[in-house]
Structure formats: C-alpha cells, structure tokens
Design a protein around this motif. Sequence first.
Motif, PDB file in Angstrom:
ATOM      1  N   VAL A   1       0.964  -1.099   0.002  1.00 15.98           N
ATOM      2  CA  VAL A   1      -0.121   0.026   0.069  1.00 15.98           C
ATOM      3  C   VAL A   1       0.696   1.365  -0.016  1.00 15.98           C
ATOM      4  CG1 VAL A   1      -1.988  -0.934   1.238  1.00 15.98           C
ATOM      5  CG2 VAL A   1      -0.232  -0.186   2.561  1.00 15.98           C
ATOM      6  N   SER A   2       2.130   1.048   0.375  1.00 19.92           N
ATOM      7  CA  SER A   2       3.170   2.101   0.372  1.00 19.92           C
ATOM      8  C   SER A   2       3.508   2.515  -1.193  1.00 19.92           C
ATOM      9  CB  SER A   2       4.406   1.979   1.038  1.00 19.92           C
ATOM     10  OG  SER A   2       4.833   0.913   0.492  1.00 19.92           O
ATOM     11  N   ASP A   3       3.159   1.661  -2.183  1.00 22.25           N
ATOM     12  CA  ASP A   3       3.318   1.920  -3.708  1.00 22.25           C
ATOM     13  C   ASP A   3       2.453   3.052  -4.168  1.00 22.25           C
ATOM     14  OD1 ASP A   3       3.492   1.977  -6.400  1.00 22.25           O
ATOM     15  OD2 ASP A   3       3.633  -0.396  -6.257  1.00 22.25           O
ATOM     16  N   PRO A   4       2.666   4.280  -4.577  1.00 17.56           N
ATOM     17  CA  PRO A   4       1.635   5.279  -5.157  1.00 17.56           C
ATOM     18  C   PRO A   4       1.019   4.705  -6.314  1.00 17.56           C
ATOM     19  CG  PRO A   4       3.482   6.331  -4.520  1.00 17.56           C
ATOM     20  CD  PRO A   4       4.014   4.845  -4.505  1.00 17.56           C
ATOM     21  N   LEU A   5       1.506   3.802  -7.114  1.00 15.61           N
ATOM     22  CA  LEU A   5       0.991   3.452  -8.183  1.00 15.61           C
ATOM     23  C   LEU A   5      -0.081   2.583  -8.028  1.00 15.61           C
ATOM     24  CD1 LEU A   5       0.929   2.950 -11.342  1.00 15.61           C
ATOM     25  CD2 LEU A   5       2.704   1.105 -10.970  1.00 15.61           C
ATOM     26  N   THR A   6      -0.215   1.631  -6.895  1.00 14.64           N
ATOM     27  CA  THR A   6      -1.312   0.905  -6.593  1.00 14.64           C
ATOM     28  C   THR A   6      -2.509   1.562  -6.438  1.00 14.64           C
ATOM     29  OG1 THR A   6       0.083  -0.551  -5.208  1.00 14.64           O
ATOM     30  CG2 THR A   6      -2.181  -0.411  -4.685  1.00 14.64           C
ATOM     31  N   SER A   7      -2.544   2.909  -6.063  1.00 11.89           N
ATOM     32  CA  SER A   7      -3.946   3.746  -6.165  1.00 11.89           C
ATOM     33  C   SER A   7      -4.260   3.941  -7.700  1.00 11.89           C
ATOM     34  CB  SER A   7      -3.524   5.011  -5.397  1.00 11.89           C
ATOM     35  OG  SER A   7      -3.096   4.917  -3.939  1.00 11.89           O
ATOM     36  N   ASP A   8      -3.593   4.021  -8.312  1.00 13.84           N
ATOM     37  CA  ASP A   8      -3.924   4.055  -9.839  1.00 13.84           C
ATOM     38  C   ASP A   8      -4.339   2.758 -10.416  1.00 13.84           C
ATOM     39  OD1 ASP A   8      -3.443   6.970 -10.033  1.00 13.84           O
ATOM     40  OD2 ASP A   8      -1.546   6.473 -11.227  1.00 13.84           O
ATOM     41  N   LEU A   9      -3.868   1.619  -9.955  1.00 14.47           N
ATOM     42  CA  LEU A   9      -4.330   0.451 -10.365  1.00 14.47           C
ATOM     43  C   LEU A   9      -5.365  -0.222 -10.018  1.00 14.47           C
ATOM     44  CD1 LEU A   9      -0.758  -1.134 -10.678  1.00 14.47           C
ATOM     45  CD2 LEU A   9      -2.340  -0.711 -12.590  1.00 14.47           C
ATOM     46  N   LYS A  10      -6.085   0.593  -8.919  1.00 12.97           N
ATOM     47  CA  LYS A  10      -7.623   0.151  -8.596  1.00 12.97           C
ATOM     48  C   LYS A  10      -8.594   0.130  -9.715  1.00 12.97           C
ATOM     49  CE  LYS A  10      -6.939   1.415  -3.656  1.00 12.97           C
ATOM     50  NZ  LYS A  10      -7.486   2.298  -2.660  1.00 12.97           N
ATOM     51  N   THR A  11      -9.368  -0.871  -9.907  1.00 15.96           N
ATOM     52  CA  THR A  11     -10.187  -1.070 -11.184  1.00 15.96           C
ATOM     53  C   THR A  11     -11.015   0.280 -11.402  1.00 15.96           C
ATOM     54  OG1 THR A  11     -11.721  -2.229  -9.911  1.00 15.96           O
ATOM     55  CG2 THR A  11     -10.184  -3.346 -11.162  1.00 15.96           C
ATOM     56  N   ALA A  12     -11.807   0.859 -10.547  1.00 21.53           N
ATOM     57  CA  ALA A  12     -12.435   2.160 -10.834  1.00 21.53           C
ATOM     58  C   ALA A  12     -11.494   3.185 -11.302  1.00 21.53           C
ATOM     59  CB  ALA A  12     -13.345   2.436  -9.584  1.00 21.53           C
ATOM     60  N   THR A  13     -10.370   3.370 -10.344  1.00 19.11           N
ATOM     61  CA  THR A  13      -9.672   4.298 -10.817  1.00 19.11           C
ATOM     62  C   THR A  13      -8.903   4.450 -12.083  1.00 19.11           C
ATOM     63  OG1 THR A  13      -9.108   4.637  -8.264  1.00 19.11           O
ATOM     64  CG2 THR A  13      -7.584   5.762  -9.917  1.00 19.11           C
ATOM     65  N   ALA A  14      -8.424   3.130 -12.486  1.00 24.84           N
ATOM     66  CA  ALA A  14      -7.733   2.976 -13.934  1.00 24.84           C
ATOM     67  C   ALA A  14      -8.686   3.205 -15.018  1.00 24.84           C
ATOM     68  CB  ALA A  14      -7.396   1.579 -13.892  1.00 24.84           C
ATOM     69  N   ARG A  15      -9.946   2.792 -14.812  1.00 25.21           N
ATOM     70  CA  ARG A  15     -10.973   2.851 -15.654  1.00 25.21           C
ATOM     71  C   ARG A  15     -11.303   4.436 -15.938  1.00 25.21           C
ATOM     72  NH1 ARG A  15     -13.362  -1.627 -17.960  1.00 25.21           N
ATOM     73  NH2 ARG A  15     -12.225  -3.657 -17.301  1.00 25.21           N
ATOM     74  N   ALA A  16     -11.260   5.124 -14.989  1.00 24.12           N
ATOM     75  CA  ALA A  16     -11.896   6.649 -14.939  1.00 24.12           C
ATOM     76  C   ALA A  16     -10.631   7.489 -15.334  1.00 24.12           C
ATOM     77  CB  ALA A  16     -12.561   6.781 -13.718  1.00 24.12           C
ATOM     78  N   MET A  17      -9.399   7.215 -15.460  1.00 21.98           N
ATOM     79  CA  MET A  17      -8.316   8.056 -15.376  1.00 21.98           C
ATOM     80  C   MET A  17      -8.270   8.753 -16.673  1.00 21.98           C
ATOM     81  SD  MET A  17      -4.296   6.772 -14.920  1.00 21.98           S
ATOM     82  CE  MET A  17      -4.678   5.968 -13.373  1.00 21.98           C
ATOM     83  N   TYR A  18      -8.892   8.374 -17.805  1.00 24.29           N
ATOM     84  CA  TYR A  18      -8.802   8.841 -19.151  1.00 24.29           C
ATOM     85  C   TYR A  18      -9.657   8.250 -19.960  1.00 24.29           C
ATOM     86  CZ  TYR A  18      -5.659   4.888 -20.350  1.00 24.29           C
ATOM     87  OH  TYR A  18      -5.198   3.849 -20.594  1.00 24.29           O
ATOM     88  N   ASP A  19     -10.180   8.838 -21.128  1.00 25.14           N
ATOM     89  CA  ASP A  19     -10.999   8.087 -21.944  1.00 25.14           C
ATOM     90  C   ASP A  19     -10.389   6.982 -22.733  1.00 25.14           C
ATOM     91  OD1 ASP A  19     -12.857   7.363 -23.911  1.00 25.14           O
ATOM     92  OD2 ASP A  19     -13.018   9.303 -24.733  1.00 25.14           O
ATOM     93  N   HIS A  20     -10.519   5.864 -22.456  1.00 24.47           N
ATOM     94  CA  HIS A  20      -9.985   4.651 -23.092  1.00 24.47           C
ATOM     95  C   HIS A  20     -10.245   4.549 -24.261  1.00 24.47           C
ATOM     96  CE1 HIS A  20      -8.954   4.093 -18.736  1.00 24.47           C
ATOM     97  NE2 HIS A  20      -8.442   2.860 -19.041  1.00 24.47           N
ATOM     98  N   ASN A  21     -11.505   4.895 -24.951  1.00 28.18           N
ATOM     99  CA  ASN A  21     -11.954   5.058 -26.213  1.00 28.18           C
ATOM    100  C   ASN A  21     -11.133   5.836 -26.991  1.00 28.18           C
ATOM    101  OD1 ASN A  21     -13.988   2.851 -26.130  1.00 28.18           O
ATOM    102  ND2 ASN A  21     -15.150   4.237 -24.949  1.00 28.18           N
ATOM    103  N   GLN A  22     -10.407   6.800 -26.551  1.00 26.35           N
ATOM    104  CA  GLN A  22      -9.603   7.981 -27.361  1.00 26.35           C
ATOM    105  C   GLN A  22      -8.154   7.348 -27.582  1.00 26.35           C
ATOM    106  OE1 GLN A  22      -8.866   9.897 -29.598  1.00 26.35           O
ATOM    107  NE2 GLN A  22     -10.338  11.503 -29.138  1.00 26.35           N
ATOM    108  N   THR A  23      -7.945   6.805 -28.642  1.00 27.04           N
ATOM    109  CA  THR A  23      -6.632   6.252 -28.947  1.00 27.04           C
ATOM    110  C   THR A  23      -5.991   7.011 -30.119  1.00 27.04           C
ATOM    111  OG1 THR A  23      -7.230   4.544 -30.359  1.00 27.04           O
ATOM    112  CG2 THR A  23      -7.391   4.011 -28.248  1.00 27.04           C
TER     113      THR A  23
END
Length: 303
Positions: A174-196
């Motif tokens: 849990v001390s790894d900051p990246l883990t926060s981004d890798l939560k499913t809801a966070t990762a999927r809301a981070m940017y528009d995944h349809n915009q490639t």
Amino acid sequence: MRTLGLNISRIRPRRWALGAVALLGALATGVYATNYSLWINGRTGGGQPGNHADFTYWGPASTEAGVNKKSVNWDGYNRIADQNYRIRDALDCYCTGQNWCYIAAHSAGNLQIGYALSLYGGSARYKKNATPNASGVCGNTDGSTQTGWNIKWVNVAAGAAGGSELANVGSWAVSDPLTSDLKTATARAMYDHNQTRAKWFYMYAGAKGTLYSGILPGQDDEAVAYHSAGGVSGSGGAGFCNPSDWFCNDLTLGTAANEGGRAKWAYHSVQFRDDSESLDHYTRGNWGGVVSKVRADMAANAR
C-alpha cells in the motif's frame, strides 16, 4: 509473397495499409523514415529512467524485439500522471518528424501509453532528432511542430488499463503510489480509454493464474484478469474466460463484443487469448510470460 522486401503474409491488414502509406510517401518524396520499437515497462520498473538502452526490466538487450528497439523506462512506482512525461519524452524523440514507432507495453505500461495518447495525442509536439540526452530528452530539429505522434500500432501484454482487483484489496504494497492508480475504478476513470487517436491496441492476455484465483475474476495471469488484459470496456471489471469454461462469459478474439454483450474499448482488438492457460504475467528478466508473445510479434512485424 514478398513485395519490396516485405513479407506481406505475416502483416495484418491494418498494419499493411499503414506501412504501405508510409512507404509510398517515402518513395514519392525521396525521404526515408526511421522506424523504432518502443517498449514501455509496467509496475516495479527495473531499467534506469531516461536510459533508452537499458532493458533490465525485459531481458537480454541482445534479444530481437523489433526494429531499433528502445526501452522507455519509468520508475514503475509513482503514479501514472507523475511519470507520464517519460513516455511523452520518448514518443517525442522517436515518433515525430519523418520517424515512426511501433509500441509494446506491459501491465501498467498500458495505462501509460493510453494516458499519453488520450490526453496528449492531440497536442502540438516539437519534431525531435532521436538523439536523447542522459534524461531521455531529445533536441528539436527545425523548430516546427506536429499534432501528436507517428505511431503505427500498439501491442499490449497483460494490459492493466482496466485495473486489477489485487490493488482493490491491498494485495500489493500500500506504500506504492502506483497501486492507487491500479484500482479498477480508478484506472478505468483515469482517461477516455476509447480515445486512442485511431491507433490500434492489440491485446495479449495470459491465463496461467493460480495464486490469486479467488480475487481476480474469470481467467487471469496472477496479476490482471481478462477484463483488463482484453481491453473490455465499462466502469468496472467483470469475469471473462476461455471458451472451455462453461461457467463464465468468453473473452472473444478480435474486436467483437464479448459473450454476454460487453464491448471492448474502441480500437482495441484481442490478438492473443491464452486458451492453453500456460502464460503468466511475469517477464522473469528473460522476456517471459505473455510478454514472450508480444516480443515474437514485434520481432516479426515491427520492421
């Protein structure tokens, strides 16, 4: 069949079309582009950030892995937004002006390239000279700019752009900051995944998952489940499996909606599904796991 030195039988239709356009343009102008293969690491890092010749994360640097291969090293520890400049620096270096890139990404490297394209792929980029300094930054060529980057396609091994349930329940440090981004809801809301920016993402999903089978839904590679590795759309994860599993909806190959109707993100196509359940998440310092499939494809097609 071979034409102009290209083995057309080994090139997928979309890839051949992109290559043909670039080749015809070069023949018409007399200017020949240099192609590069960029490898974007995932969680934990390993290579020296800014050193594009350091393949410590992947395996022996002598291993064939695409034309003019470069290792886009970021620390694999801090949050995506904090480290994404390293990916953009490399894209500016090698994928602007007359130069073109093939991209390979592993695990959280999927988030990095997706984030860069979605949020910065429509921005003005200075054309660079493909000669990085010690920080991985290249100099300008003529001071002119272009919109976004010259990318032919993106190969993704064990993609984590959909997040991982292991991050949700704290199975990783849990001390790894990246883990926060890798939560499913966070990762999927981070940017528009349809915009490639109309760049195709070819997904490679491993299924040799045993250790965390009770946490990760459906088939998994011990770190990410098929819903993430397969580019399945939506705000949350779900269970997807191989056709041999009668109690779980299938992850379909290609761009088709998955069994049960759940679509993939735009411009995402499942290129490899581990039906034999023989490939896991880990490179083991020797291009291992599902990365081995991407490496083989890059060696054959990133030319």
